[in-house]
Design an enzyme around this catalytic site. Structure first.
Site, PDB file in Angstrom:
ATOM      1  N   HIS A 125       0.866  -1.184   0.000  1.00 11.97           N
ATOM      2  CA  HIS A 125       0.000   0.000   0.000  1.00 11.97           C
ATOM      3  C   HIS A 125       0.896   1.225   0.000  1.00 11.97           C
ATOM      4  O   HIS A 125       1.713   1.413   0.896  1.00 11.97           O
ATOM      5  CB  HIS A 125      -0.913   0.017   1.221  1.00 11.97           C
ATOM      6  CG  HIS A 125      -1.907   1.145   1.175  1.00 11.97           C
ATOM      7  ND1 HIS A 125      -3.179   0.996   0.657  1.00 11.97           N
ATOM      8  CD2 HIS A 125      -1.801   2.447   1.562  1.00 11.97           C
ATOM      9  CE1 HIS A 125      -3.815   2.151   0.722  1.00 11.97           C
ATOM     10  NE2 HIS A 125      -3.003   3.045   1.272  1.00 11.97           N
ATOM     11  N   CYS A 126       0.752   2.056  -1.014  1.00 16.27           N
ATOM     12  CA  CYS A 126       1.626   3.218  -1.189  1.00 16.27           C
ATOM     13  C   CYS A 126       0.899   4.487  -0.758  1.00 16.27           C
ATOM     14  O   CYS A 126      -0.139   4.852  -1.331  1.00 16.27           O
ATOM     15  CB  CYS A 126       2.064   3.330  -2.648  1.00 16.27           C
ATOM     16  SG  CYS A 126       3.179   4.726  -2.967  1.00 16.27           S
TER      17      CYS A 126
END
Length: 308
Positions: free
Chosen positions: A156-157
């Site tokens: 998850h960025c």
């Protein structure tokens, strides 16, 4: 023991909630960095050079910098918003595996293999998410920030406010690639002005423009160096046909069932059509002939023995 586990779970929940809360703030931060850079390169330094310079060489250099800068900026923003707005891949409702891909068997799975309660299945290879209460396709993982399972989840960025998964991983890699090129070009183009800050001569410009130029140089140098590290890491992941999560999970295993060789591994992410390799899109033919691009099926080594 129970109390420490509850405290850890609460801390993870608060951390995930904080990541969700960042939301558009991170997008605005990215656009802010782009804005500062654009002001420093185009409006403060190289734009005025074209209008005010009398030397042909200076004009050509300034024009070349501006053309390259704008081309890379367009590609960077195109890839960035493609990652932001593309769903990384969700598990279809009531999804059931047709083949036992984890064991490499060609016989269809029967209902008795996962029964009424998949979590208590006699086949431990079939993966089940207790949080989503559904079966998980191969290479799928649950994201605590998004609150759902993501196909071929990499991570998850926070910078793109989205998960990076099967359907937007290529776009993320291109975003890193064009970000590195853009920040490198900006760093090199502003290097003479940065060096001038430490000289004894008088520097033309207002305090505001000089401060913006200095800030843009430092920011782009920092991003160029940090993004280079991420780019090298992801190139190695693509060459092995694995993800960040999978690389951590299999770090003690010398073999990987989805490693098909560097050429095929590359095609599993970027497709086979060379015209689409450097843009955030796929050809219709690639979508038809490469199942991995849909995130539910992945070819593996035919001779791989999962029990080795």
């Amino acid at each position: 023991m129970y109390r420490s586990g509850a405290v850890m779970a609460w801390n993870v929940f608060r951390f995930c909630t904080a990541l969700r809360g960042l939301g558009s703030i991170m997008i605005l931060l990215v656009l802010g960095v782009v804005g500062v850079t654009y002001y420093a390169v185009v409006l403060t330094n190289y734009g005025p050079s074209i209008a005010g310079s009398t030397g042909l060489l200076d004009v050509l250099i300034a024009l070349s910098v501006l053309v390259v800068f704008h081309c890379l900026l367009v590609m960077l923003l195109w890839c960035y918003f493609s990652v932001v707005f593309t769903d990384p891949g969700s598990v279809p409702p009531n999804w059931r595996p047709e083949l036992d891909e984890e064991r490499g068997e060609a016989d269809p799975l029967t209902a008795s293999e996962f029964g009424a309660s998949p979590a208590d299945s006699g086949n431990p290879i079939i993966r089940f998410c207790r949080k989503c209460n559904q079966l998980k396709p191969p290479r799928c993982h649950h994201c605590s920030v998004c609150g759902r399972c993501v196909l071929k989840m990499d991570h998850h960025c926070v910078w793109v406010v989205n998960c990076v998964g099967a359907l937007n991983y290529k776009y993320f890699l291109l975003f890193l690639f064009y970000t590195f090129l853009e920040t490198t070009v900006v760093t090199l183009s502003l290097l003479p002005q940065f060096i001038a800050f430490f000289s004894d001569g008088e520097i033309p410009g207002t305090p505001g423009t000089l401060a913006t130029t200095f800030l843009a140089f430092v920011l782009n140098l920092a991003f160029a160096l940090s993004v280079l590290g991420f780019l090298i890491m992801h190139i190695s992941l693509v060459s092995a046909n694995t993800t960040t999560i999978e690389a951590y999970e299999k770090k003690t295993s010398p073999k990987w069932r989805y490693d098909l060789g560097r050429k095929r591994n590359f095609e599993q992410v970027f497709g086979m059509d060379k015209r689409y390799w450097f843009i955030p899109a796929y050809s219709e033919e690639d979508f038809r002939r490469i199942p991995a691009l849909h995130g539910l099926e992945y070819p593996s080594k035919p001779d791989f023995d999962v029990h080795e």
